[in-house]
Enzyme design. Sequence first.
Site, PDB file in Angstrom:
ATOM      1  N   HIS A 170       0.537  -1.814   0.502  1.00 24.17           N
ATOM      2  CA  HIS A 170      -0.104   0.096  -0.110  1.00 24.17           C
ATOM      3  C   HIS A 170       0.297   1.166   0.015  1.00 24.17           C
ATOM      4  O   HIS A 170       0.274   2.127   0.574  1.00 24.17           O
ATOM      5  CB  HIS A 170      -0.936  -0.387   1.074  1.00 24.17           C
ATOM      6  N   ARG A 171       1.990   1.023  -0.573  1.00 27.35           N
ATOM      7  CA  ARG A 171       3.099   2.293  -0.548  1.00 27.35           C
ATOM      8  C   ARG A 171       3.172   2.785   0.972  1.00 27.35           C
ATOM      9  O   ARG A 171       4.154   4.255   0.861  1.00 27.35           O
ATOM     10  CB  ARG A 171       2.864   3.041  -1.482  1.00 27.35           C
ATOM     11  N   LEU A 172       2.852   1.823   1.888  1.00 24.20           N
ATOM     12  CA  LEU A 172       3.899   2.539   3.711  1.00 24.20           C
ATOM     13  C   LEU A 172       5.188   1.894   3.188  1.00 24.20           C
ATOM     14  O   LEU A 172       5.423   0.829   4.263  1.00 24.20           O
ATOM     15  CB  LEU A 172       2.780   1.820   4.461  1.00 24.20           C
TER      16      LEU A 172
END
Length: 192
Positions: A170-172
Amino acid sequence: MTDDPFALFDTWFAEAQASEPNDPNAMALATADGQGHPSVRMVLLKGHGPGGFVFYTNRDGRKAGDLAANPHAALLFHWKSLRRQVRIEGPVSLATEAQSDAYYASRGRDSQLGAWASEQSRPLDSRETFKGRFDEMKARFEGQDIPRPPFWGGYVVAPKQIEFWQDRAHRLHERRLFVRQDGGWTEGLLYP
């Protein structure tokens, strides 16, 4: 988790050597000339440790000119198969003559000849001209050891900061930034 950026780099680099299909030691080298105009290209890491990250090149080429005018650089390793990258920034100095001699002696004979034949960053009228230079060097040094050219040697990027980036869902993404201060390293976790 280690608080030593060099130990962490060693671990990640070993994993890249085991998983990357081509040139796990490839790194982008970013420089800027005396007017601040940036340039980036791929080079190969040929040594590393607490003293810095080492690469070798023709010292008459564009990257050498940039480094003479502005002795600072940034490096980027991107290991796609591991979904990781490492960013390094710091001042640059010349490797010692002994370091440059030792690495040059470890290269294959054709790579040694190529160092003599190449006028890096200078235009040629044709590829045949370059091949002709290579053949001239081959004849010149036939039957003898090939000395390191006086215009060829190493550079050392002494890191002032090293950032480790790990892809996450999640692009974290996870980032760990190490900054050299007072002879040691401070570290913190960063996120996008």
